[in-house]
Design an enzyme around this catalytic site. Sequence first.
Site, PDB file in Angstrom:
ATOM      1  CG  ASN A  17      -1.767   1.154   1.419  1.00 27.54           C
ATOM      2  OD1 ASN A  17      -1.351   2.281   1.224  1.00 27.54           O
ATOM      3  ND2 ASN A  17      -3.010   0.911   1.810  1.00 27.54           N
ATOM      4  CG  ASP A  76      -4.064  -6.172   8.829  1.00 25.91           C
ATOM      5  OD1 ASP A  76      -3.867  -6.303   7.609  1.00 25.91           O
ATOM      6  OD2 ASP A  76      -5.196  -6.301   9.339  1.00 25.91           O
ATOM      7  CE1 TYR A 164     -13.426   2.778   3.942  1.00 26.48           C
ATOM      8  CE2 TYR A 164     -11.310   1.774   4.449  1.00 26.48           C
ATOM      9  CZ  TYR A 164     -12.579   1.675   3.933  1.00 26.48           C
ATOM     10  OH  TYR A 164     -13.024   0.483   3.430  1.00 26.48           O
TER      11      TYR A 164
HETATM   12  P1  ITT Z   1      -0.834  -4.192   2.824  1.00 23.58           P
HETATM   13  O1  ITT Z   1      -1.613  -5.365   3.361  1.00 23.58           O
HETATM   14  O2  ITT Z   1       0.020  -4.532   1.641  1.00 23.58           O
HETATM   15  O3  ITT Z   1      -0.093  -3.458   3.884  1.00 23.58           O
HETATM   16  P2  ITT Z   1      -3.487  -3.094   2.446  1.00 23.58           P
HETATM   17  O4  ITT Z   1      -4.000  -1.808   1.881  1.00 23.58           O
HETATM   18  O5  ITT Z   1      -4.124  -4.366   1.929  1.00 23.58           O
HETATM   19  O6  ITT Z   1      -1.916  -3.110   2.253  1.00 23.58           O
HETATM   20  P3  ITT Z   1      -4.622  -3.646   5.054  1.00 23.58           P
HETATM   21  O7  ITT Z   1      -4.984  -5.030   4.703  1.00 23.58           O
HETATM   22  O8  ITT Z   1      -4.019  -3.388   6.400  1.00 23.58           O
HETATM   23  O9  ITT Z   1      -3.594  -3.022   4.017  1.00 23.58           O
HETATM   24  O10 ITT Z   1      -5.899  -2.738   4.845  1.00 23.58           O
HETATM   25  C1  ITT Z   1      -6.135  -1.611   5.616  1.00 23.58           C
HETATM   26  C2  ITT Z   1      -6.974  -0.625   4.847  1.00 23.58           C
HETATM   27  O11 ITT Z   1      -7.526   0.289   5.834  1.00 23.58           O
HETATM   28  C3  ITT Z   1      -6.132   0.196   3.912  1.00 23.58           C
HETATM   29  O12 ITT Z   1      -6.220  -0.275   2.597  1.00 23.58           O
HETATM   30  C4  ITT Z   1      -6.703   1.602   4.058  1.00 23.58           C
HETATM   31  O13 ITT Z   1      -7.646   1.852   3.117  1.00 23.58           O
HETATM   32  C5  ITT Z   1      -7.382   1.603   5.419  1.00 23.58           C
HETATM   33  N1  ITT Z   1      -6.505   2.370   6.305  1.00 23.58           N
HETATM   34  C6  ITT Z   1      -5.559   1.905   7.168  1.00 23.58           C
HETATM   35  N2  ITT Z   1      -4.889   2.909   7.720  1.00 23.58           N
HETATM   36  C7  ITT Z   1      -5.407   4.033   7.209  1.00 23.58           C
HETATM   37  C8  ITT Z   1      -5.112   5.394   7.373  1.00 23.58           C
HETATM   38  O14 ITT Z   1      -4.113   5.806   8.140  1.00 23.58           O
HETATM   39  N3  ITT Z   1      -5.844   6.270   6.695  1.00 23.58           N
HETATM   40  C9  ITT Z   1      -6.837   5.878   5.885  1.00 23.58           C
HETATM   41  N4  ITT Z   1      -7.164   4.625   5.642  1.00 23.58           N
HETATM   42  C10 ITT Z   1      -6.449   3.697   6.305  1.00 23.58           C
END
Ligand code: ITT
Length: 212
Positions: A17, A76, A164
Amino acid sequence: MSAPRRLTGKLVIATHNAGKLREMNELMAPYGITCISAGELGLPEPEETGTTFMANALIKAHSAASRAHLPALADDSGLCVDALDGAPGIYSARWAGESKDFTAAMARIESEISAKGCTEPHQRKGWFISALAIVWPDGHEECFEGRIDGTLVNPPRGTAGFGYDPIFLPEGHERTFGEMTSEEKHGLPADGSLALSHRARAFQLLAKACLA
Ligand code: ITT
């Protein structure tokens, strides 16, 4: 219990991400650790089969550490909505679908909470969680979690950050994460007081335990 293990040298940032990678690089910058991303190393994205944030962070960190033969840090994270019994939670990324459409994911949250008649700020509470796991190639684990509570706004506000951020108004603030600079959202206060974002709060615990 033994003392936490210290991080030195090189570290894989085990995320695909781009928004998280930028924040984690910024958080690590002062500590003299050489950070390499999972993308740069061509590491695959493991399936997130855990039922908690930490279980999924550990899956990602173990996968990267064993493939890269280096310590790996994974995050995560997600947004939990009170009126939706904590959803999307660990499914926060999945609510945006294959195309990672967070405009649609934010619209889904709004439509589900308005369908429940949640119009007043006190009915629109939510919180972000960040579970950080560092795993070393020998399997050693260190885990940290951070949380920030807030209110969900409609319409979304601001274009900074990722995911978000435009709908999340952290408690005690008048601007959403989407309207804040990166320093405001996840900067580490010089006086050691509590940082704002969930990820920065988890990182403060990590830094205290594992960074000199
Ligand atoms: P990785 O697993 O490769 O790290 P991912 O996007 O799939 O990437 P997650 O499974 O942890 O990561 O998903 C968490 C989601 O929650 C992420 O895609 C964001 O959209 C949201 N999120 C997490 N932290 C955030 C933040 O600081 N601000 C806004 N959205 C956030």
